[in-house]
Design an enzyme around this catalytic site. Sequence first.
Site, PDB file in Angstrom:
ATOM      1  N   HIS A 140       5.307  17.867  69.847  1.00 50.42           N
ATOM      2  CA  HIS A 140       5.796  16.735  69.066  1.00 50.42           C
ATOM      3  C   HIS A 140       4.836  16.259  67.990  1.00 50.42           C
ATOM      4  O   HIS A 140       5.205  15.444  67.171  1.00 50.42           O
ATOM      5  CB  HIS A 140       6.046  15.543  69.983  1.00 50.42           C
ATOM      6  CG  HIS A 140       7.011  15.829  71.070  1.00 50.42           C
ATOM      7  ND1 HIS A 140       8.193  16.477  70.862  1.00 50.42           N
ATOM      8  CD2 HIS A 140       6.946  15.572  72.393  1.00 50.42           C
ATOM      9  CE1 HIS A 140       8.821  16.582  72.004  1.00 50.42           C
ATOM     10  NE2 HIS A 140       8.091  16.054  72.937  1.00 50.42           N
ATOM     11  N   VAL A 194      15.486  14.213  69.605  1.00 50.84           N
ATOM     12  CA  VAL A 194      14.111  13.753  69.473  1.00 50.84           C
ATOM     13  C   VAL A 194      13.164  14.927  69.257  1.00 50.84           C
ATOM     14  O   VAL A 194      12.237  14.856  68.447  1.00 50.84           O
ATOM     15  CB  VAL A 194      13.690  12.933  70.707  1.00 50.84           C
ATOM     16  CG1 VAL A 194      12.182  12.670  70.718  1.00 50.84           C
ATOM     17  CG2 VAL A 194      14.452  11.598  70.745  1.00 50.84           C
ATOM     18  N   GLU A 195      13.399  16.008  69.967  1.00 48.28           N
ATOM     19  CA  GLU A 195      12.497  17.154  69.892  1.00 48.28           C
ATOM     20  C   GLU A 195      12.489  17.811  68.512  1.00 48.28           C
ATOM     21  O   GLU A 195      11.424  18.049  67.945  1.00 48.28           O
ATOM     22  CB  GLU A 195      12.887  18.201  70.944  1.00 48.28           C
ATOM     23  CG  GLU A 195      12.594  17.806  72.372  1.00 48.28           C
ATOM     24  CD  GLU A 195      11.112  17.725  72.671  1.00 48.28           C
ATOM     25  OE1 GLU A 195      10.317  18.384  71.975  1.00 48.28           O
ATOM     26  OE2 GLU A 195      10.741  16.990  73.599  1.00 48.28           O
ATOM     27  N   THR A 196      13.659  18.125  67.986  1.00 48.78           N
ATOM     28  CA  THR A 196      13.700  18.934  66.757  1.00 48.78           C
ATOM     29  C   THR A 196      14.718  18.459  65.719  1.00 48.78           C
ATOM     30  O   THR A 196      15.018  19.192  64.779  1.00 48.78           O
ATOM     31  CB  THR A 196      14.021  20.406  67.094  1.00 48.78           C
ATOM     32  OG1 THR A 196      15.310  20.483  67.730  1.00 48.78           O
ATOM     33  CG2 THR A 196      12.953  21.015  67.986  1.00 48.78           C
TER      34      THR A 196
END
Length: 372
Positions: free
Chosen positions: A27, A161-163
């Site tokens: 992140h 949220v991740e990517t």
Amino acid sequence: MPCRIPSRAALAVAALLASSSFLVPAHAAEAAAKTKAAGQRTQSQHAARSVRNDGDPDVVTYGRREDVMRFAADVAQKYDLDEAWVQQQLEQARYLPSVARLIMPPAVSTAKNWAAYRARFVEPQRIAAGLRFWQENERWLAQAEQRWGVPASLVVGIIGVETYYGRNMGGFRVLDALATLSFDFPSGRSDRSGFFRDELAQLLVWSRREGMAPAGVRGSYAGAVGLPQFMPSNVNKLAVDFDGDGHVNLMGSAADAIGSVANYLASHGWQPGLPTHFSVAPPANTADRAALLVPDIVPSFTPAQFAERGAALERAAQDAQGPLALVQLYNGDAEPSYVAGTQNFYAVTRYNWSSYYALAVIELGAAVAAAR
């Protein structure tokens, strides 16, 4: 990075929360890119390593270094791989100074701020992208929810949220990133080279099984890959071929990514039907509040014990099955926010060990679900 963690959420964890966790390392790229390199690099004692005038290792020496070749022999023996093939792959690995810089903690700590952290992810454009992702993959989300009991909204929240639903999967050659952190981990923070050597070995195992070139795999500066930003070890242990094409493809198959996220959470204690958290008013008494905060995000108290300490839970929480945790989220100079986290809240933090991350995932997924 699932596991941890290293993705894009810890960039906010790093910048806004001053976190230095490696559990979900993927992140941190955007915020860490703004930090300065700390200190000078220490020259390796291995005779096979050459060094440029600036102190960084020569970018073409990994394949000739004795420690790297010993690593190749050990990996080949442990995982029944052809040693010549392993050596050939590692000979292509390059030292990346940017990776050594990005893995360092932020140069300046900032106050934790849940409101600012949330605003990065629960915002109109990301919600709209999440809605499109849900509409395009409704079939796979429904099947994953039925199979593992993980709500579609939570899977959508994690991938968002991740990517940003695949927009930010990382552009580093994972082979280079993992080799850099395995053999030239920078001084100035706790040495995690052993962790990254394990991940480098898992990259080689995964690549050999899938018949792909390790040098062609792209991901975060810490080695996380695909829509869900899995580290190679989690690809091998927990990723699934959900679309049934005979391959696990977290980069190009939304179905595989969806199934893998759901399987990851189920493997880390997700309990179908249990809410992730409840609203709570914390105890007014400082000592009582401190006592409930001792276990941090680990569920440890019954609703009755919350009440004994003066915490006021919402009605639904009073009948909850299983223990709860009083989760505190700072808001800079403003009053902190609180939730009562269940075992399922804790399961989300196994993806990234941060209560801020977990609540952002949950609230983004809920916002996308509401937009449907």
